[in-house]
Design a protein around this motif. Structure first.
Motif, PDB file in Angstrom:
ATOM      1  N   PRO A 123     -32.973  70.553 -13.826  1.00  0.00           N
ATOM      2  CA  PRO A 123     -32.269  70.267 -14.875  1.00  0.00           C
ATOM      3  C   PRO A 123     -30.976  69.479 -14.275  1.00  0.00           C
ATOM      4  O   PRO A 123     -30.335  69.419 -13.528  1.00  0.00           O
ATOM      5  CB  PRO A 123     -31.823  71.570 -15.478  1.00  0.00           C
ATOM      6  CG  PRO A 123     -32.668  72.638 -15.149  1.00  0.00           C
ATOM      7  CD  PRO A 123     -33.307  71.956 -13.808  1.00  0.00           C
ATOM      8  N   THR A 124     -30.674  68.254 -14.993  1.00  0.00           N
ATOM      9  CA  THR A 124     -29.673  67.499 -14.834  1.00  0.00           C
ATOM     10  C   THR A 124     -28.225  68.025 -15.039  1.00  0.00           C
ATOM     11  O   THR A 124     -27.990  69.036 -15.662  1.00  0.00           O
ATOM     12  CB  THR A 124     -29.502  66.147 -15.482  1.00  0.00           C
ATOM     13  OG1 THR A 124     -29.165  66.471 -17.023  1.00  0.00           O
ATOM     14  CG2 THR A 124     -30.752  65.474 -15.618  1.00  0.00           C
ATOM     15  N   GLN A 181     -25.694  67.045 -17.032  1.00  0.00           N
ATOM     16  CA  GLN A 181     -25.589  66.978 -18.510  1.00  0.00           C
ATOM     17  C   GLN A 181     -26.233  68.006 -18.919  1.00  0.00           C
ATOM     18  O   GLN A 181     -25.694  68.832 -20.191  1.00  0.00           O
ATOM     19  CB  GLN A 181     -25.939  65.561 -19.161  1.00  0.00           C
ATOM     20  CG  GLN A 181     -25.097  64.490 -18.497  1.00  0.00           C
ATOM     21  CD  GLN A 181     -25.330  63.829 -17.055  1.00  0.00           C
ATOM     22  OE1 GLN A 181     -26.518  64.487 -16.637  1.00  0.00           O
ATOM     23  NE2 GLN A 181     -24.705  63.109 -16.433  1.00  0.00           N
ATOM     24  N   GLU A 182     -27.553  68.485 -18.697  1.00  0.00           N
ATOM     25  CA  GLU A 182     -28.214  69.492 -19.444  1.00  0.00           C
ATOM     26  C   GLU A 182     -27.798  71.018 -18.835  1.00  0.00           C
ATOM     27  O   GLU A 182     -27.643  71.891 -19.874  1.00  0.00           O
ATOM     28  CB  GLU A 182     -29.853  69.590 -18.789  1.00  0.00           C
ATOM     29  CG  GLU A 182     -30.551  68.446 -19.488  1.00  0.00           C
ATOM     30  CD  GLU A 182     -32.183  68.336 -18.575  1.00  0.00           C
ATOM     31  OE1 GLU A 182     -32.758  68.158 -19.591  1.00  0.00           O
ATOM     32  OE2 GLU A 182     -31.904  68.279 -17.374  1.00  0.00           O
ATOM     33  N   ARG A 183     -27.340  70.895 -17.817  1.00  0.00           N
ATOM     34  CA  ARG A 183     -26.566  72.460 -17.296  1.00  0.00           C
ATOM     35  C   ARG A 183     -25.321  72.570 -18.258  1.00  0.00           C
ATOM     36  O   ARG A 183     -24.994  73.539 -18.494  1.00  0.00           O
ATOM     37  CB  ARG A 183     -26.122  72.248 -15.926  1.00  0.00           C
ATOM     38  CG  ARG A 183     -27.354  72.328 -14.986  1.00  0.00           C
ATOM     39  CD  ARG A 183     -27.082  72.231 -13.619  1.00  0.00           C
ATOM     40  NE  ARG A 183     -27.713  70.879 -12.823  1.00  0.00           N
ATOM     41  CZ  ARG A 183     -27.647  70.810 -11.783  1.00  0.00           C
ATOM     42  NH1 ARG A 183     -26.448  71.044 -11.000  1.00  0.00           N
ATOM     43  NH2 ARG A 183     -28.166  69.841 -11.249  1.00  0.00           N
ATOM     44  N   ARG A 221     -24.523  71.405 -21.083  1.00  0.00           N
ATOM     45  CA  ARG A 221     -25.089  71.766 -22.502  1.00  0.00           C
ATOM     46  C   ARG A 221     -25.531  73.159 -22.662  1.00  0.00           C
ATOM     47  O   ARG A 221     -25.113  73.767 -23.656  1.00  0.00           O
ATOM     48  CB  ARG A 221     -26.032  70.833 -23.031  1.00  0.00           C
ATOM     49  CG  ARG A 221     -25.439  69.292 -23.309  1.00  0.00           C
ATOM     50  CD  ARG A 221     -26.585  68.663 -24.353  1.00  0.00           C
ATOM     51  NE  ARG A 221     -27.832  68.346 -23.700  1.00  0.00           N
ATOM     52  CZ  ARG A 221     -28.191  67.304 -22.763  1.00  0.00           C
ATOM     53  NH1 ARG A 221     -27.073  66.338 -22.604  1.00  0.00           N
ATOM     54  NH2 ARG A 221     -29.386  67.078 -22.058  1.00  0.00           N
ATOM     55  N   PHE A 227     -34.624  76.937 -18.905  1.00  0.00           N
ATOM     56  CA  PHE A 227     -34.955  75.765 -19.238  1.00  0.00           C
ATOM     57  C   PHE A 227     -36.255  75.253 -19.415  1.00  0.00           C
ATOM     58  O   PHE A 227     -36.746  74.401 -20.177  1.00  0.00           O
ATOM     59  CB  PHE A 227     -34.405  74.741 -17.867  1.00  0.00           C
ATOM     60  CG  PHE A 227     -32.761  74.600 -18.051  1.00  0.00           C
ATOM     61  CD1 PHE A 227     -32.152  73.759 -18.568  1.00  0.00           C
ATOM     62  CD2 PHE A 227     -32.162  75.357 -16.948  1.00  0.00           C
ATOM     63  CE1 PHE A 227     -30.768  73.494 -18.830  1.00  0.00           C
ATOM     64  CE2 PHE A 227     -30.733  75.297 -16.996  1.00  0.00           C
ATOM     65  CZ  PHE A 227     -30.039  74.462 -17.749  1.00  0.00           C
TER      66      PHE A 227
END
Length: 92
Positions: free
Chosen positions: A41-42, A44-46, A48, A34
């Motif tokens: 990381p949120t 949602q980021e994980r 993605r 990241f």
């Protein structure tokens, strides 16, 4: 532990890294850095990052946290497509 499994931890540089444990040698595990120390990381980021690596979360979105010696999180995942030659149960 069932494979594959995604884990997120801080790497040697201190930045958050997400990697997928598979039956392949460690150096061949899919990995996403990241590129930052904070914020974490949120979800949602994980998701993605997992999608970009070709995986999706298996079951619910709950990450299991462990801080025995080093903070890391884990969650069961499955490939978005079959992985030829894999010996992981349920993966062609």
């Amino acid at each position: 532990m069932m494979l594959p499994q995604a884990r997120m931890a801080t790497g040697a540089s201190g930045t958050w890294v997400l990697y997928v444990l598979t039956d392949a040698p460690v150096l061949q595990w899919p990995m996403h850095d990241f590129g930052r120390v904070a914020p974490m990381p949120t979800v949602q980021e994980r998701v993605r990052a997992l999608t970009a690596l070709g995986y999706t979360i298996e079951g619910g979105p709950e990450w299991e946290w462990n801080a025995a010696r080093h903070l890391w999180a884990a969650i069961a995942v499955r490939p978005l497509a079959d992985v030829p030659g894999s010996s992981v149960p349920g993966v062609a």
